[in-house]
Design a protein around this motif. Structure first.
Motif, PDB file in Angstrom:
ATOM      1  N   HIS A   1       0.827  -1.199   0.000  1.00 58.29           N
ATOM      2  CA  HIS A   1       0.000   0.000   0.000  1.00 58.29           C
ATOM      3  C   HIS A   1       0.870   1.260   0.000  1.00 58.29           C
ATOM      4  O   HIS A   1       0.570   2.245  -0.686  1.00 58.29           O
ATOM      5  CB  HIS A   1      -0.942   0.008   1.210  1.00 58.29           C
ATOM      6  N   GLU A   2       1.946   1.224   0.770  1.00 64.47           N
ATOM      7  CA  GLU A   2       2.853   2.376   0.802  1.00 64.47           C
ATOM      8  C   GLU A   2       3.421   2.648  -0.586  1.00 64.47           C
ATOM      9  O   GLU A   2       3.484   3.801  -1.032  1.00 64.47           O
ATOM     10  CB  GLU A   2       3.981   2.117   1.798  1.00 64.47           C
TER      11      GLU A   2
ATOM     12  N   ILE B   1      -5.920  -1.851  -5.875  1.00 67.61           N
ATOM     13  CA  ILE B   1      -4.782  -1.723  -4.958  1.00 67.61           C
ATOM     14  C   ILE B   1      -4.878  -2.748  -3.837  1.00 67.61           C
ATOM     15  O   ILE B   1      -3.896  -3.417  -3.496  1.00 67.61           O
ATOM     16  CB  ILE B   1      -4.715  -0.297  -4.386  1.00 67.61           C
ATOM     17  N   ASN B   2      -6.077  -2.900  -3.265  1.00 68.61           N
ATOM     18  CA  ASN B   2      -6.262  -3.863  -2.173  1.00 68.61           C
ATOM     19  C   ASN B   2      -6.055  -5.295  -2.652  1.00 68.61           C
ATOM     20  O   ASN B   2      -5.447  -6.115  -1.952  1.00 68.61           O
ATOM     21  CB  ASN B   2      -7.656  -3.707  -1.567  1.00 68.61           C
ATOM     22  N   LEU B   3      -6.567  -5.595  -3.859  1.00 64.53           N
ATOM     23  CA  LEU B   3      -6.413  -6.948  -4.400  1.00 64.53           C
ATOM     24  C   LEU B   3      -4.951  -7.259  -4.691  1.00 64.53           C
ATOM     25  O   LEU B   3      -4.438  -8.309  -4.292  1.00 64.53           O
ATOM     26  CB  LEU B   3      -7.253  -7.101  -5.671  1.00 64.53           C
ATOM     27  N   GLY B   4      -4.275  -6.330  -5.386  1.00 64.95           N
ATOM     28  CA  GLY B   4      -2.869  -6.555  -5.707  1.00 64.95           C
ATOM     29  C   GLY B   4      -2.009  -6.677  -4.464  1.00 64.95           C
ATOM     30  O   GLY B   4      -1.134  -7.556  -4.385  1.00 64.95           O
ATOM     31  N   SER B   5      -2.242  -5.814  -3.480  1.00 62.40           N
ATOM     32  CA  SER B   5      -1.476  -5.880  -2.234  1.00 62.40           C
ATOM     33  C   SER B   5      -1.727  -7.194  -1.509  1.00 62.40           C
ATOM     34  O   SER B   5      -0.795  -7.807  -0.967  1.00 62.40           O
ATOM     35  CB  SER B   5      -1.851  -4.697  -1.328  1.00 62.40           C
TER      36      SER B   5
ATOM     37  N   GLU C   1       5.389   7.661   2.900  1.00 57.22           N
ATOM     38  CA  GLU C   1       4.998   8.702   1.968  1.00 57.22           C
ATOM     39  C   GLU C   1       3.885   9.583   2.523  1.00 57.22           C
ATOM     40  O   GLU C   1       3.721  10.731   2.113  1.00 57.22           O
ATOM     41  CB  GLU C   1       4.572   8.106   0.623  1.00 57.22           C
ATOM     42  N   VAL C   2       3.130   9.029   3.489  1.00 55.53           N
ATOM     43  CA  VAL C   2       2.066   9.810   4.105  1.00 55.53           C
ATOM     44  C   VAL C   2       2.625  10.669   5.226  1.00 55.53           C
ATOM     45  O   VAL C   2       2.209  11.798   5.444  1.00 55.53           O
ATOM     46  CB  VAL C   2       0.947   8.882   4.637  1.00 55.53           C
ATOM     47  N   ALA C   3       3.625  10.103   5.920  1.00 55.96           N
ATOM     48  CA  ALA C   3       4.284  10.799   7.035  1.00 55.96           C
ATOM     49  C   ALA C   3       3.282  11.324   8.032  1.00 55.96           C
ATOM     50  O   ALA C   3       3.411  12.381   8.603  1.00 55.96           O
ATOM     51  CB  ALA C   3       5.158  11.929   6.530  1.00 55.96           C
TER      52      ALA C   3
END
Length: 326
Positions: free
Chosen positions: A207-208, A230-234, A322-324
């Motif tokens: 996810h990051e 994104i959820n499926l791939g992760s 990346e969200v920090a």
């Protein structure tokens, strides 16, 4: 003598202590319910595969058969209902294990973030936080799982052992006591903790990576299909990692279930079996298990997110670089 000028006082640094979400007991109950349902649905759906896999491990008549051939053999000789043997312990076992694991991960990740003390430290040590939270959560979840997994194995491996979950569990408890119920605790820990580490840690970093080049605005406006992708791939990648990390212990657990290995303590038996199998032997059959585990883990994360949303649960704590922000 002239008086030395007074040292100018430095402005105290601004505190970098951050505020983590204060999840309530109601929030944790929603995390538990979502984790319980996602795990019992996915593992319960895998019951026929687990039945065939376990019988291949312990039944000489099925030892050289594939999953498909083994399934056909069981159906032909025992009827289709035999493929659902142990469904009760599987469903209940992973109901409590899944709830404790997912809710526990949310709880311990929050605790370790608070121990870190500030945002910068939490982000810097996020890998250790993921590893610690997943390991501790899985340890306590396996305390709940082990007796039910022991019951499942007895029902599948010994025909006519009992009629179902309640009778099987009570017979095992009555005849062998706590020792019998927890005989497989160490092998299960050796398998499930690496599995949980791969499942949660790799999912977090996937996810990051996906969010690294996105702005906050882009993240907020992601379409449902993009979020699903994104959820499926992760989840699929995390499933591959979980399978690889837990494969050696899964192989050894299969050998233990067959009755292989010397007499002695569980640690001694596992050590001897590992030496006998060697590196290649420990990873035999990894390919098919990676495919199965990828579907299992991806399905769990997709269901977990969907059920959390339906229950109105708050989002989990994020410490992505990346969200920090946590």
């Amino acid at each position: 003598m002239a008086k030395a000028p007074e040292e100018s006082r430095k402005t105290p640094p601004i505190s970098t202590e951050f505020v983590v979400p204060q999840f309530t007991p109601n929030d944790y109950s929603k995390f538990f319910l979502a984790g319980a349902l996602c795990c019992t649905v996915t593992h319960g759906g895998m019951t026929p595969i687990d039945v065939v896999k376990t019988r291949i491990q312990i039944d000489p008549a099925l030892a050289r058969k594939s999953l498909l051939a083994g399934g056909r053999y069981i159906v032909a000789n025992e009827g289709p209902a035999a493929l659902l043997t142990g469904f009760g312990p599987t469903a209940v076992g992973y109901l409590v294990q899944g709830g404790a694991k997912f809710a526990g991960y949310e709880f311990w990740k929050k605790q370790f973030c608070q121990i870190a003390g500030d945002q910068e430290a939490a982000v810097k040590y996020r890998t250790a936080i993921y590893l610690g939270a997943s390991s501790v959560a899985e340890f306590f979840a396996d305390i709940l799982l082990t007796p039910l997994e022991a019951t499942r194995i007895r029902l599948v491996s010994q025909r006519h052992y009992a009629t179902g979950l309640v009778t099987g569990f009570t017979r095992l408890a009555r005849e062998e006591g706590l020792r019998g119920l927890y005989a497989g605790f160490l092998p299960i820990l050796c398998k499930q903790i690496p599995y949980a580490i791969g499942q949660f840690t790799v999912n977090e970093f996937c996810h990051e990576l996906a969010f690294r080049n996105m702005s906050e605005e882009t993240r907020r406006t992601l379409s449902p299909s993009a979020t699903f992708g994104i959820n499926l791939g992760s989840g699929v990648i995390a499933g591959f990692a979980a399978a690889i990390l837990s494969q050696p212990a899964d192989t050894l657990l299969s050998q233990i279930n067959k009755g292989h290995g010397p007499e002695g303590s569980m640690v001694h038996r596992l050590t001897v079996l590992a030496r006998q199998a060697g590196f290649r032997g420990l990873f035999a059959g990894l390919g098919p298990r990676m495919v199965m585990t990828a579907g299992l883990v991806a399905g769990q994360f997709l269901l977990y997110g969907g059920i959390k949303d339906a229950l109105g649960a708050p989002p989990g704590l994020e410490i992505h670089k990346e969200v920090a922000k946590v």
